[in-house]
Design a protein around this motif. Sequence first.
Motif, PDB file in Angstrom:
ATOM      1  N   ALA A 165      -0.688 -14.126  -3.642  1.00 40.47           N
ATOM      2  CA  ALA A 165      -1.261 -13.645  -4.898  1.00 40.47           C
ATOM      3  C   ALA A 165      -1.230 -14.727  -5.972  1.00 40.47           C
ATOM      4  O   ALA A 165      -2.224 -14.945  -6.685  1.00 40.47           O
ATOM      5  N   LEU A 166      -0.118 -15.420  -6.103  1.00 36.42           N
ATOM      6  CA  LEU A 166      -0.011 -16.452  -7.137  1.00 36.42           C
ATOM      7  C   LEU A 166      -0.903 -17.655  -6.828  1.00 36.42           C
ATOM      8  O   LEU A 166      -1.461 -18.270  -7.750  1.00 36.42           O
ATOM      9  N   ARG A 167      -1.064 -17.974  -5.542  1.00 39.41           N
ATOM     10  CA  ARG A 167      -1.992 -19.050  -5.176  1.00 39.41           C
ATOM     11  C   ARG A 167      -3.421 -18.694  -5.592  1.00 39.41           C
ATOM     12  O   ARG A 167      -4.161 -19.536  -6.103  1.00 39.41           O
ATOM     13  N   PRO A 172      12.034 -15.118  -1.245  1.00 37.59           N
ATOM     14  CA  PRO A 172      10.696 -15.583  -0.878  1.00 37.59           C
ATOM     15  C   PRO A 172       9.853 -14.448  -0.286  1.00 37.59           C
ATOM     16  O   PRO A 172      10.370 -13.619   0.469  1.00 37.59           O
ATOM     17  N   CYS A 173       8.575 -14.395  -0.681  1.00 33.20           N
ATOM     18  CA  CYS A 173       7.693 -13.304  -0.244  1.00 33.20           C
ATOM     19  C   CYS A 173       6.306 -13.888  -0.001  1.00 33.20           C
ATOM     20  O   CYS A 173       5.709 -14.486  -0.907  1.00 33.20           O
ATOM     21  N   ASN A 174       5.788 -13.706   1.206  1.00 24.46           N
ATOM     22  CA  ASN A 174       4.473 -14.247   1.549  1.00 24.46           C
ATOM     23  C   ASN A 174       3.362 -13.626   0.709  1.00 24.46           C
ATOM     24  O   ASN A 174       2.410 -14.307   0.320  1.00 24.46           O
ATOM     25  N   VAL A 175       3.460 -12.316   0.451  1.00 27.16           N
ATOM     26  CA  VAL A 175       2.421 -11.641  -0.334  1.00 27.16           C
ATOM     27  C   VAL A 175       2.432 -12.157  -1.766  1.00 27.16           C
ATOM     28  O   VAL A 175       1.382 -12.431  -2.359  1.00 27.16           O
ATOM     29  N   ARG A 176       3.618 -12.296  -2.344  1.00 26.25           N
ATOM     30  CA  ARG A 176       3.728 -12.839  -3.696  1.00 26.25           C
ATOM     31  C   ARG A 176       3.114 -14.243  -3.748  1.00 26.25           C
ATOM     32  O   ARG A 176       2.337 -14.580  -4.655  1.00 26.25           O
ATOM     33  N   ALA A 177       3.452 -15.079  -2.762  1.00 25.06           N
ATOM     34  CA  ALA A 177       2.942 -16.447  -2.742  1.00 25.06           C
ATOM     35  C   ALA A 177       1.423 -16.463  -2.639  1.00 25.06           C
ATOM     36  O   ALA A 177       0.751 -17.246  -3.324  1.00 25.06           O
ATOM     37  N   LEU A 236      -1.230  -5.819  15.271  1.00 24.52           N
ATOM     38  CA  LEU A 236      -1.332  -4.365  15.318  1.00 24.52           C
ATOM     39  C   LEU A 236      -2.439  -3.841  14.410  1.00 24.52           C
ATOM     40  O   LEU A 236      -3.069  -2.829  14.713  1.00 24.52           O
ATOM     41  N   ALA A 237      -2.639  -4.494  13.279  1.00 23.13           N
ATOM     42  CA  ALA A 237      -3.638  -4.024  12.324  1.00 23.13           C
ATOM     43  C   ALA A 237      -3.969  -5.148  11.357  1.00 23.13           C
ATOM     44  O   ALA A 237      -3.209  -6.114  11.230  1.00 23.13           O
ATOM     45  N   GLU A 238      -5.107  -5.016  10.692  1.00 20.12           N
ATOM     46  CA  GLU A 238      -5.518  -5.973   9.669  1.00 20.12           C
ATOM     47  C   GLU A 238      -5.991  -5.219   8.438  1.00 20.12           C
ATOM     48  O   GLU A 238      -6.602  -4.154   8.558  1.00 20.12           O
ATOM     49  N   GLU A 239      -5.709  -5.752   7.273  1.00  8.84           N
ATOM     50  CA  GLU A 239      -6.220  -5.178   6.031  1.00  8.84           C
ATOM     51  C   GLU A 239      -6.168  -6.244   4.943  1.00  8.84           C
ATOM     52  O   GLU A 239      -5.352  -7.166   4.990  1.00  8.84           O
ATOM     53  N   HIS A 240      -7.055  -6.131   3.969  1.00  8.34           N
ATOM     54  CA  HIS A 240      -7.074  -7.071   2.853  1.00  8.34           C
ATOM     55  C   HIS A 240      -6.061  -6.633   1.799  1.00  8.34           C
ATOM     56  O   HIS A 240      -5.961  -5.442   1.473  1.00  8.34           O
ATOM     57  N   LEU A 241      -5.323  -7.579   1.269  1.00  5.45           N
ATOM     58  CA  LEU A 241      -4.505  -7.308   0.102  1.00  5.45           C
ATOM     59  C   LEU A 241      -5.422  -6.999  -1.076  1.00  5.45           C
ATOM     60  O   LEU A 241      -6.580  -7.413  -1.111  1.00  5.45           O
ATOM     61  N   ALA A 242      -4.903  -6.255  -2.047  1.00 10.86           N
ATOM     62  CA  ALA A 242      -5.699  -5.906  -3.223  1.00 10.86           C
ATOM     63  C   ALA A 242      -4.786  -5.840  -4.440  1.00 10.86           C
ATOM     64  O   ALA A 242      -3.557  -5.784  -4.322  1.00 10.86           O
ATOM     65  N   TRP A 243      -5.409  -5.837  -5.627  1.00  9.52           N
ATOM     66  CA  TRP A 243      -4.675  -5.747  -6.891  1.00  9.52           C
ATOM     67  C   TRP A 243      -4.601  -4.286  -7.306  1.00  9.52           C
ATOM     68  O   TRP A 243      -5.635  -3.648  -7.529  1.00  9.52           O
ATOM     69  N   PHE A 244      -3.389  -3.757  -7.451  1.00  7.87           N
ATOM     70  CA  PHE A 244      -3.219  -2.347  -7.778  1.00  7.87           C
ATOM     71  C   PHE A 244      -2.562  -2.170  -9.142  1.00  7.87           C
ATOM     72  O   PHE A 244      -1.664  -2.939  -9.525  1.00  7.87           O
ATOM     73  N   ALA A 245      -3.013  -1.141  -9.864  1.00  7.21           N
ATOM     74  CA  ALA A 245      -2.432  -0.795 -11.164  1.00  7.21           C
ATOM     75  C   ALA A 245      -2.555   0.713 -11.354  1.00  7.21           C
ATOM     76  O   ALA A 245      -3.317   1.394 -10.656  1.00  7.21           O
ATOM     77  N   ALA A 246      -1.803   1.228 -12.311  1.00  3.90           N
ATOM     78  CA  ALA A 246      -1.889   2.653 -12.643  1.00  3.90           C
ATOM     79  C   ALA A 246      -3.251   2.945 -13.282  1.00  3.90           C
ATOM     80  O   ALA A 246      -3.857   2.060 -13.901  1.00  3.90           O
ATOM     81  N   PRO A 247      -3.765   4.170 -13.144  1.00  2.19           N
ATOM     82  CA  PRO A 247      -5.089   4.489 -13.694  1.00  2.19           C
ATOM     83  C   PRO A 247      -5.237   4.173 -15.183  1.00  2.19           C
ATOM     84  O   PRO A 247      -6.302   3.745 -15.624  1.00  2.19           O
ATOM     85  N   PRO A 293      -9.276 -12.617  -8.585  1.00  4.93           N
ATOM     86  CA  PRO A 293      -9.801 -13.230  -7.357  1.00  4.93           C
ATOM     87  C   PRO A 293      -9.530 -12.380  -6.128  1.00  4.93           C
ATOM     88  O   PRO A 293      -8.578 -11.584  -6.087  1.00  4.93           O
ATOM     89  N   ALA A 294     -10.386 -12.553  -5.131  1.00  3.69           N
ATOM     90  CA  ALA A 294     -10.175 -11.862  -3.858  1.00  3.69           C
ATOM     91  C   ALA A 294      -8.879 -12.339  -3.222  1.00  3.69           C
ATOM     92  O   ALA A 294      -8.506 -13.515  -3.341  1.00  3.69           O
ATOM     93  N   LEU A 295      -8.204 -11.430  -2.560  1.00  2.00           N
ATOM     94  CA  LEU A 295      -6.957 -11.754  -1.870  1.00  2.00           C
ATOM     95  C   LEU A 295      -7.206 -11.843  -0.367  1.00  2.00           C
ATOM     96  O   LEU A 295      -8.158 -11.258   0.157  1.00  2.00           O
ATOM     97  N   PRO A 296      -6.344 -12.549   0.352  1.00  2.00           N
ATOM     98  CA  PRO A 296      -6.626 -12.819   1.770  1.00  2.00           C
ATOM     99  C   PRO A 296      -6.435 -11.602   2.666  1.00  2.00           C
ATOM    100  O   PRO A 296      -5.808 -10.605   2.300  1.00  2.00           O
TER     101      PRO A 296
END
Length: 286
Positions: free
Chosen positions: A197-199, A190-195, A161-172, A252-255
């Motif tokens: 990011a840690l990889r 278990p969480c694919n996004v967590r896995a 349906l859609a594609e987007e890159h994961l990113a690292w987010f923090a408060a300003p 690092p860049a995320l997938p």
Amino acid sequence: MPPRPLDIDSVQAFVLTVDLASFTRAAEALETSQAGISLRLKRLEDRLGCRLVDRTPRNVRASAQGECFLPAARGLLAAHDRAMADLVAAPPARLVLGISDHVAGPDLPALLHRLGLAGSGLVVEVRIASSRDLMRLFDAGELDAAIVRSEDPTDAGGTVLAEEHLAWFAAPGFRFEPGAPLPMATLAGPCNVRAAALRALDAADLPWCETFVGGGVLAVGAAVGAGLAVAALAPSVAPAGARDVGAAFGLPALPLTRIVLHVRAPDPRAAAALRTLAAAYRGAAR
């Protein structure tokens, strides 16, 4: 002579074209061709004696006359659906839909709106869980459809349906000392996004520590907004006000992540709702 009644198929084509802002996506939702949508719309415009949509190379929207007609058109479709339901006297169709927490997030109301449930005679049961858990339920036959995130480019069997890159987010105002373990807010596994990011952190030989584990993306977003940690999230579910700190913190860049719809053969009314959802999702800016 009394005026001829409106063609309900043409009215439906008009409403979907406006809602999805596209002849192509309306055709996809109604399982017809773009030419078929154009023909229905022309028939309705000829019947009403006015132009209902304005078309540009990039967009389709209701004209001034179309905006005036739109509420009545929606009311006509709703009345038609009620009449058909009363005539058939069939029980409401049921759609058991799983939505990944990393897809729903704060956008869940908009996601449900895209199903076009009003007047559909459809009862929707929504289950929010991790993508892994949802696919296990789907494979076991407990879900009619599942909307999940996948970072695996070889993943098959669903509709992207859609594609987007994961990113690292923090408060300003979040501060991070280079070389120190990165404070992480994650979703309970278990969480694919967590896995993923840690990889990425481990591959870059960057130290990290979990300082907050949330039971859902809203909880993770709250931890980010409170300035407690950094989280790997899709931009579409990141909390308001959070900023992408990947470059600033040397992370690092995320997938690339894909939002994938898996469907088994549901009731025709459920199938129509899912087609509308897929068409709307492809046209939405997320």
